[in-house]
Motif scaffolding. Structure first.
Motif, PDB file in Angstrom:
ATOM      1  N   ASP A  26     -41.838 -77.876  41.551  1.00 57.88           N
ATOM      2  CA  ASP A  26     -41.692 -76.393  41.034  1.00 57.88           C
ATOM      3  C   ASP A  26     -42.915 -75.762  41.731  1.00 57.88           C
ATOM      4  O   ASP A  26     -43.885 -75.906  41.395  1.00 57.88           O
ATOM      5  N   SER A  28     -42.458 -72.119  41.898  1.00 62.61           N
ATOM      6  CA  SER A  28     -42.203 -70.985  41.587  1.00 62.61           C
ATOM      7  C   SER A  28     -43.424 -70.215  41.581  1.00 62.61           C
ATOM      8  O   SER A  28     -44.362 -70.332  41.024  1.00 62.61           O
ATOM      9  N   LEU A  29     -43.310 -68.679  42.165  1.00 69.57           N
ATOM     10  CA  LEU A  29     -44.025 -67.826  42.297  1.00 69.57           C
ATOM     11  C   LEU A  29     -45.583 -68.009  42.869  1.00 69.57           C
ATOM     12  O   LEU A  29     -46.664 -67.445  42.594  1.00 69.57           O
ATOM     13  N   LYS A  46     -38.083 -75.882  43.023  1.00 72.46           N
ATOM     14  CA  LYS A  46     -37.729 -74.528  42.694  1.00 72.46           C
ATOM     15  C   LYS A  46     -38.812 -73.742  43.099  1.00 72.46           C
ATOM     16  O   LYS A  46     -40.048 -74.001  43.186  1.00 72.46           O
ATOM     17  N   LEU A  47     -38.593 -72.904  44.067  1.00 66.14           N
ATOM     18  CA  LEU A  47     -39.365 -71.893  44.995  1.00 66.14           C
ATOM     19  C   LEU A  47     -39.066 -70.562  44.621  1.00 66.14           C
ATOM     20  O   LEU A  47     -39.564 -69.641  45.330  1.00 66.14           O
ATOM     21  N   THR A  48     -38.305 -70.083  43.507  1.00 69.08           N
ATOM     22  CA  THR A  48     -38.186 -69.036  43.192  1.00 69.08           C
ATOM     23  C   THR A  48     -39.556 -68.092  43.362  1.00 69.08           C
ATOM     24  O   THR A  48     -40.577 -68.267  42.673  1.00 69.08           O
ATOM     25  N   GLY A  49     -39.665 -66.741  43.913  1.00 70.56           N
ATOM     26  CA  GLY A  49     -40.461 -66.097  44.170  1.00 70.56           C
ATOM     27  C   GLY A  49     -41.560 -66.365  44.991  1.00 70.56           C
ATOM     28  O   GLY A  49     -42.529 -65.824  45.101  1.00 70.56           O
ATOM     29  N   THR A  50     -41.718 -67.611  45.535  1.00 69.27           N
ATOM     30  CA  THR A  50     -42.737 -68.163  46.283  1.00 69.27           C
ATOM     31  C   THR A  50     -43.015 -67.310  47.517  1.00 69.27           C
ATOM     32  O   THR A  50     -41.850 -66.864  48.246  1.00 69.27           O
ATOM     33  N   CYS A  66     -32.214 -76.441  47.148  1.00 66.86           N
ATOM     34  CA  CYS A  66     -33.373 -75.617  46.372  1.00 66.86           C
ATOM     35  C   CYS A  66     -33.041 -74.264  45.788  1.00 66.86           C
ATOM     36  O   CYS A  66     -32.180 -73.422  46.200  1.00 66.86           O
ATOM     37  N   GLN A  67     -33.680 -74.037  44.464  1.00 70.33           N
ATOM     38  CA  GLN A  67     -33.675 -72.413  43.959  1.00 70.33           C
ATOM     39  C   GLN A  67     -34.682 -71.828  44.684  1.00 70.33           C
ATOM     40  O   GLN A  67     -36.016 -71.815  44.579  1.00 70.33           O
ATOM     41  N   ARG A  69     -34.594 -67.816  45.053  1.00 66.84           N
ATOM     42  CA  ARG A  69     -34.180 -66.566  44.793  1.00 66.84           C
ATOM     43  C   ARG A  69     -35.652 -65.847  45.058  1.00 66.84           C
ATOM     44  O   ARG A  69     -36.762 -66.209  44.580  1.00 66.84           O
ATOM     45  N   VAL A  71     -37.650 -65.475  47.558  1.00 61.06           N
ATOM     46  CA  VAL A  71     -38.739 -66.238  48.218  1.00 61.06           C
ATOM     47  C   VAL A  71     -39.041 -65.108  49.180  1.00 61.06           C
ATOM     48  O   VAL A  71     -38.261 -64.465  49.931  1.00 61.06           O
TER      49      VAL A  71
END
Length: 114
Positions: A26, A28-29, A46-50, A66-67, A69, A71
């Protein structure tokens, strides 16, 4: 692969044939400022907002299931990057070089390219 996340740092141990492999991690962010990546596979992460836009090196990347969103790949050189079955809605590819990249069964709704 063992991943430990905390205090804004990621420590990853374990490679095979110089390829880093992140499985169900994870990110994320995360803001990956001054981070260097080479020959990396992200699987079911999970790479959401990375924010990858400040990475020093971005070469030979593969993303699978991968998630991702929102990115940020703004202004990245991403030649021959592979994205397979990724949720990339709202991703930012503005001014990115995607020459030879592959997007297979990805959700790119609302993604930005310029």
């Amino acid at each position: 692969m063992f991943c430990c996340f905390g205090s804004g740092r990621c420590i990853c141990v374990g490679k095979k044939d110089t390829t880093a492999f992140y499985d169900t991690c994870d990110f994320s962010l995360s803001k990956l400022k001054y981070t260097a990546f080479y020959d990396v596979l992200f699987k079911e992460c999970k790479l959401t907002g990375t924010d990858f836009s400040s990475c020093n090196l971005f070469s030979s990347f593969r993303f699978g299931q991968c998630q991702m969103r929102y990115v940020n790949f703004r202004r990245m050189k991403m030649i021959k990057t592979s994205f397979t079955m990724c949720d990339m809605a709202g991703a930012d590819f503005a001014n990115a070089n995607l020459q030879g990249s592959f997007f297979g069964q990805c959700d790119l709704s609302g993604a930005m390219y310029s």
